[in-house]
Design a protein around this motif. Structure first.
Motif, PDB file in Angstrom:
ATOM      1  N   THR A  41       0.726  -1.104  -0.099  1.00 41.34           N
ATOM      2  CA  THR A  41      -0.064   0.071  -0.222  1.00 41.34           C
ATOM      3  C   THR A  41       1.108   1.308   0.136  1.00 41.34           C
ATOM      4  OG1 THR A  41      -1.629   1.166   1.443  1.00 41.34           O
ATOM      5  CG2 THR A  41      -0.339  -0.481   2.531  1.00 41.34           C
ATOM      6  N   SER A  52       2.758  -6.786   7.795  1.00 42.65           N
ATOM      7  CA  SER A  52       1.815  -7.188   8.741  1.00 42.65           C
ATOM      8  C   SER A  52       1.464  -8.633   9.107  1.00 42.65           C
ATOM      9  CB  SER A  52       0.400  -6.554   8.286  1.00 42.65           C
ATOM     10  OG  SER A  52       0.461  -5.151   8.429  1.00 42.65           O
ATOM     11  N   TYR A  58      -7.924  -7.386  11.421  1.00 44.20           N
ATOM     12  CA  TYR A  58      -7.547  -6.168  11.535  1.00 44.20           C
ATOM     13  C   TYR A  58      -8.269  -5.046  12.044  1.00 44.20           C
ATOM     14  CZ  TYR A  58      -3.584  -7.374   8.109  1.00 44.20           C
ATOM     15  OH  TYR A  58      -2.391  -7.989   7.809  1.00 44.20           O
ATOM     16  N   THR A  60      -9.233  -1.129  11.197  1.00 44.94           N
ATOM     17  CA  THR A  60      -9.608  -0.165  10.139  1.00 44.94           C
ATOM     18  C   THR A  60      -8.780   1.086  10.412  1.00 44.94           C
ATOM     19  OG1 THR A  60     -11.552  -1.497   9.582  1.00 44.94           O
ATOM     20  CG2 THR A  60     -11.114   0.693   8.478  1.00 44.94           C
ATOM     21  N   LEU A 107      -5.326  -2.040   8.864  1.00 40.24           N
ATOM     22  CA  LEU A 107      -5.352  -1.808   7.337  1.00 40.24           C
ATOM     23  C   LEU A 107      -5.718  -0.238   7.027  1.00 40.24           C
ATOM     24  CD1 LEU A 107      -7.486  -4.803   5.842  1.00 40.24           C
ATOM     25  CD2 LEU A 107      -5.093  -4.371   6.080  1.00 40.24           C
ATOM     26  N   SER A 111      -5.525  -0.025   1.570  1.00 44.28           N
ATOM     27  CA  SER A 111      -5.700  -1.562   1.165  1.00 44.28           C
ATOM     28  C   SER A 111      -7.088  -1.736   1.440  1.00 44.28           C
ATOM     29  CB  SER A 111      -5.198  -2.275   2.682  1.00 44.28           C
ATOM     30  OG  SER A 111      -3.896  -2.171   2.381  1.00 44.28           O
ATOM     31  N   TRP A 112      -8.089  -1.126   2.624  1.00 42.85           N
ATOM     32  CA  TRP A 112      -9.510  -1.545   2.833  1.00 42.85           C
ATOM     33  C   TRP A 112     -10.157  -1.014   1.670  1.00 42.85           C
ATOM     34  CZ3 TRP A 112     -13.035   2.332   3.927  1.00 42.85           C
ATOM     35  CH2 TRP A 112     -12.523   3.455   4.413  1.00 42.85           C
ATOM     36  N   VAL A 126      -5.021 -11.536   4.580  1.00 46.09           N
ATOM     37  CA  VAL A 126      -4.674 -10.408   4.137  1.00 46.09           C
ATOM     38  C   VAL A 126      -3.137 -10.313   4.852  1.00 46.09           C
ATOM     39  CG1 VAL A 126      -4.521  -7.828   3.639  1.00 46.09           C
ATOM     40  CG2 VAL A 126      -6.566  -9.278   3.427  1.00 46.09           C
ATOM     41  N   GLN A 128      -0.413  -6.903   4.775  1.00 50.50           N
ATOM     42  CA  GLN A 128      -0.249  -5.942   4.330  1.00 50.50           C
ATOM     43  C   GLN A 128       1.134  -5.480   4.286  1.00 50.50           C
ATOM     44  OE1 GLN A 128      -2.541  -1.516   4.894  1.00 50.50           O
ATOM     45  NE2 GLN A 128      -1.622  -2.345   6.653  1.00 50.50           N
TER      46      GLN A 128
END
Length: 255
Positions: A41, A52, A58, A60, A107, A111-112, A126, A128
């Motif tokens: 990202t 990560s 995760y 947000t 995230l 990403s999200w 995921v 990251q």
């Protein structure tokens, strides 16, 4: 087999607004069924690649301000994967690329926002990863190369950023894309298609309008990582292109 992709992620509003790229991501997400996702990202920068390694879901991160309240209510509690994070670190290490594991960061919207459109159920693990925008393109590509082969295991590698990302050039009233932005993207698509690494590594001097399109490379370098992670025998495909505010590019590619 799942090809790695680069996504022009644009504004955070794409998570709640309907635009061309949001519709594309929704439809594209229906065509692939990854076992896991590794996403680099533009909104996480570190000198050493950070990966990560999250147990459980995760958090947000809302790494922006001044948007409608509805956007801050969006949650994307995707699960992490410590084993995959450790594997990514090993793959990088085998190529002499330093990395570190991060067990705390949530995230970010690079990403999200993308994932919430592609995989709204948030049920795919995921991992990251950060970018170092100060590494030259050749080194960004090498990071991607270290991860080649993940797609054969149905692990989707995503670079999330933007090819043209310059707030000073954006015009909210624009109805058509700016010609200079289109010319820059056209150059990229042409040279990516030819896998002309020499030209791509020298984009700052060779690509038209490069310094206007990429005033700072944090959004641009995920392209090279995703490109490097692909099979060099595969065709590079432009899977989406649209623009907002004249010069915000949503160019997306599969490698």
């Amino acid at each position: 087999m799942i090809s790695p992709i680069f996504i022009g992620h644009g504004s955070p509003l794409m998570a709640i607004d309907d635009n061309e790229c949001a519709r594309f991501l929704t439809e594209y997400g229906k065509t692939v069924k990854p076992k896991a996702i590794v996403l680099f990202t533009a909104h996480w920068e570190s000198e050493t690649t950070a990966i990560s390694a999250i147990e459980g879901a995760y958090d947000t991160i809302y790494d922006f301000g001044g948007f409608p309240g509805e956007l801050y209510e969006v949650r994307y509690p995707a699960p992490g994967s410590v084993p995959l994070a450790e594997r990514v670190a090993r793959m990088l290490g085998e190529k002499g690329i330093a990395s570190r594991l991060d067990a705390r960061r949530g995230l970010d919207h690079g990403s999200w926002v993308v994932l919430s459109r592609m995989f709204p159920d948030a049920d795919i693990p995921v991992v990251q990863a950060s970018v170092n925008p100060y590494l030259p393109p050749k080194e960004q590509y090498r990071i991607g190369e270290a991860l080649r082969g993940l797609g054969r295991e149905d692990i989707l590698v995503i670079g999330s950023g933007a090819t043209v990302h310059n707030f000073r050039t954006m015009n909210p009233s624009a109805k058509e894309p700016d010609a200079w932005a289109v010319a820059f993207d056209d150059w990229l698509v042409e040279h990516l298609g030819k896998r002309d690494l020499d030209a791509l590594f020298r984009y700052e001097e060779l690509a038209p309008n490069a310094r206007v399109a990429v005033p700072r490379p944090e959004h641009f370098v995920p392209l090279y990582i995703a490109f490097g992670s692909g099979d060099p025998a595969s065709e590079v495909k432009e899977i989406h292109r649209s623009y907002e505010m004249g010069a915000l590019s949503y160019l997306s590619l599969a490698f």
